[in-house]
Design a protein around this motif. Structure first.
Motif, short mmCIF file in Angstrom:
data_model
loop_
_atom_site.label_atom_id
_atom_site.label_comp_id
_atom_site.label_asym_id
_atom_site.label_seq_id
_atom_site.Cartn_x
_atom_site.Cartn_y
_atom_site.Cartn_z
N MET A 1 -5.84 111.77 -27.51
CA MET A 1 -7.12 111.14 -27.86
C MET A 1 -7.19 109.75 -27.22
SD MET A 1 -8.70 110.40 -31.65
CE MET A 1 -8.48 112.13 -32.08
N ASN A 2 -8.33 109.45 -26.63
CA ASN A 2 -8.53 108.19 -25.94
C ASN A 2 -8.88 107.09 -26.95
OD1 ASN A 2 -9.60 106.02 -24.40
ND2 ASN A 2 -10.02 107.43 -22.71
N LEU A 3 -7.98 106.11 -27.12
CA LEU A 3 -8.20 105.05 -28.10
C LEU A 3 -9.40 104.18 -27.74
CD1 LEU A 3 -4.54 103.89 -28.84
CD2 LEU A 3 -6.01 105.34 -30.23
N THR A 4 -9.65 104.04 -26.45
CA THR A 4 -10.83 103.27 -26.03
C THR A 4 -12.10 103.93 -26.52
OG1 THR A 4 -9.67 102.50 -24.04
CG2 THR A 4 -12.07 102.33 -24.04
N TYR A 5 -12.12 105.27 -26.45
CA TYR A 5 -13.30 106.00 -26.94
C TYR A 5 -13.47 105.80 -28.45
CZ TYR A 5 -13.80 108.43 -22.46
OH TYR A 5 -14.00 108.73 -21.13
N LEU A 6 -12.35 105.68 -29.18
CA LEU A 6 -12.44 105.42 -30.61
C LEU A 6 -13.13 104.08 -30.87
CD1 LEU A 6 -9.03 106.46 -32.27
CD2 LEU A 6 -11.22 107.65 -32.35
N LYS A 7 -12.74 103.08 -30.09
CA LYS A 7 -13.35 101.76 -30.24
C LYS A 7 -14.84 101.80 -29.89
CE LYS A 7 -9.06 99.21 -29.36
NZ LYS A 7 -8.35 98.23 -28.51
N TYR A 8 -15.17 102.60 -28.88
CA TYR A 8 -16.59 102.77 -28.52
C TYR A 8 -17.36 103.35 -29.71
CZ TYR A 8 -15.42 102.14 -23.53
OH TYR A 8 -15.01 101.65 -22.31
N ALA A 9 -16.80 104.39 -30.32
CA ALA A 9 -17.47 105.06 -31.43
C ALA A 9 -17.66 104.12 -32.62
CB ALA A 9 -16.69 106.31 -31.85
N LEU A 10 -16.66 103.30 -32.88
CA LEU A 10 -16.75 102.35 -33.99
C LEU A 10 -17.84 101.32 -33.74
CD1 LEU A 10 -12.96 101.83 -34.77
CD2 LEU A 10 -14.63 103.15 -36.09
N GLU A 11 -18.00 100.92 -32.48
CA GLU A 11 -19.06 99.96 -32.14
C GLU A 11 -20.43 100.60 -32.31
OE1 GLU A 11 -20.59 96.33 -31.37
OE2 GLU A 11 -18.45 96.83 -31.55
#
Length: 312
Positions: A1-11
Motif C-alpha cells: 500500500m502506498n503511504l503517500t496515497y494514504l496521506k492524499y486520501a486523508l487530505e
C-alpha cells in the motif's frame, strides 16, 4: 500500500474536496484523482462519493480512513524517534475572537516557552466562521468560536456538522469598555438610554449566516444611532482612548490592559448579552503538548478574571 496515497486520501477527507486537497498538496487535480482511484482499487472499496458540492466519505471509507490516521501518526512518531537529535520545532496555529483575555493568555503562554526552542506560530484574530474555515481549509489545528448564547443551537449544529471536538472555555456577560474620560465612566449605574448620544464600536466582520440578519434586525430596533466598524484591536483601543465618546461591548478585559490604555469597563444593567467561547478542533486531531499548554494558560487566565469580576 502506498503511504503517500494514504496521506492524499486523508487530505481529501479533511477538505471535503478533490480541488482543495490538490491545492493544499501542491499537485494537479487529475493526478490526485488518479491516485485516489488507484488507492480505492488496491484496497477494494470506494472511499469517496463524488457530488456536485465536493466529496462525501462512504461508510467503509470512514472506517478505513480512521485506521489510516493511526497508521500515519505511528509512522510520524517512529520517524521522530529515530531522526537525528535536534531541537524540535514547535508548530501552533489557532484562530481566535478579538478578545483581550485570550491575547493576554497567549502572551503569557509565549513567555513560558523555553529559549532556543524552534517556533512557528500562527495566531489569527478573526470571526467564528473564519475560525471554522481555517481548520477545514487552511491547516489550522485549533479555533475558538464566540457566539451569543441565544444562538447556541445554530452553532452546536455547525460544530456537529463539521465533525469537531468542542471544549467550553468561558460563558460570560459582556461589558462596556470605554475611556476613563468617557462621560459615563464615573456613573454608578448605566442603562441603555444613557448610551444614546455616544458612538458604539463594532467589529465589522462578525457576520454569521442566518444569525447575523436576526442580530441586525434586533440592533435596528435598539437605540444605537452612531457606530463605527473596526476590524482589529489596535484601532479599537486607539479609538476608545483618543475619542472619549466611544464605547464597545466586549468580553471582560484584564486589569493591566485597562490601566495601559486608560480604560474602564462597566456593566449596562438592562443591555446584557450572554456569550460563550468554545475551543474547536477536528475529531481526528490529537492535541499536542504545546496546544495543551496554551489551553491550560487560557483556562488559568479565565479563572483569574472570573474571580476578579464577580458580577460575570
Amino acid at each position: 500500500m502506498n503511504l503517500t496515497y494514504l496521506k492524499y486520501a486523508l487530505e481529501v477527507e479533511k477538505t471535503g474536496s478533490i480541488t482543495k486537497a490538490a491545492q493544499h498538496l501542491f499537485m494537479g487535480q487529475p493526478n490526485l484523482s488518479k491516485a485516489i482511484k488507484e488507492l480505492e482499487e488496491s484496497i477494494g472499496i470506494t472511499l469517496f462519493e463524488r457530488t456536485s458540492k465536493g466529496v462525501l466519505v462512504t461508510q467503509e471509507g470512514k472506517t478505513f480512513l480512521s485506521q489510516a490516521h493511526h497508521i500515519i501518526e505511528q509512522i510520524d512518531r517512529m520517524e521522530a524517534q529515530y531522526r537525528p537529535v535536534t531541537k524540535p520545532k514547535l508548530y501552533f496555529n489557532i484562530s481566535v475572537p478579538r478578545a483581550s483575555y485570550i491575547t493576554y493568555a497567549f502572551t503569557r503562554f509565549v513567555n513560558s516557552l523555553e529559549e532556543g526552542e524552534g517556533l512557528e506560530i500562527n495566531f489569527k484574530e478573526t470571526n467564528s466562521i473564519e475560525a471554522v474555515r481555517n481548520i477545514l481549509e487552511c491547516h489550522y489545528q485549533l479555533g475558538i468560536m464566540r457566539y451569543p448564547l441565544e444562538y447556541e443551537k445554530y452553532f452546536m449544529h455547525l460544530i456537529e456538522d463539521k465533525a469537531f471536538e468542542m471544549q467550553k472555555i468561558w460563558e460570560f456577560e459582556d461589558v462596556l469598555l470605554m475611556s476613563k474620560e468617557h462621560p459615563l465612566a464615573r456613573k454608578e449605574s448605566i442603562v441603555r438610554e444613557d448610551l444614546i448620544p455616544y458612538i458604539e464600536l463594532i467589529h465589522g466582520d462578525l457576520m454569521v449566516p442566518n444569525v447575523s440578519e436576526e442580530l441586525k434586525k434586533k440592533k435596528e430596533k435598539d437605540f444605537v444611532k452612531k457606530h463605527i466598524l473596526v476590524y482589529e484591536r489596535g484601532s479599537q483601543f486607539d479609538l476608545l482612548r483618543q475619542v472619549p465618546t466611544t464605547y464597545m461591548h466586549v468580553s471582560p478585559v484584564p486589569e493591566n490592559l485597562l490601566e495601559h490604555y486608560q480604560l474602564v469597563q462597566r456593566r449596562c444593567e438592562d443591555l446584557v448579552q450572554k456569550n460563550k467561547d468554545v475551543l474547536i478542533y477536528s475529531k481526528h486531531h490529537r492535541l499536542t503538548t504545546i496546544e495543551e499548554r496554551f489551553i491550560k494558560e487560557l483556562i488559568k487566565v479565565q479563572q483569574e478574571m472570573k474571580h476578579i469580576y464577580k458580577y460575570i
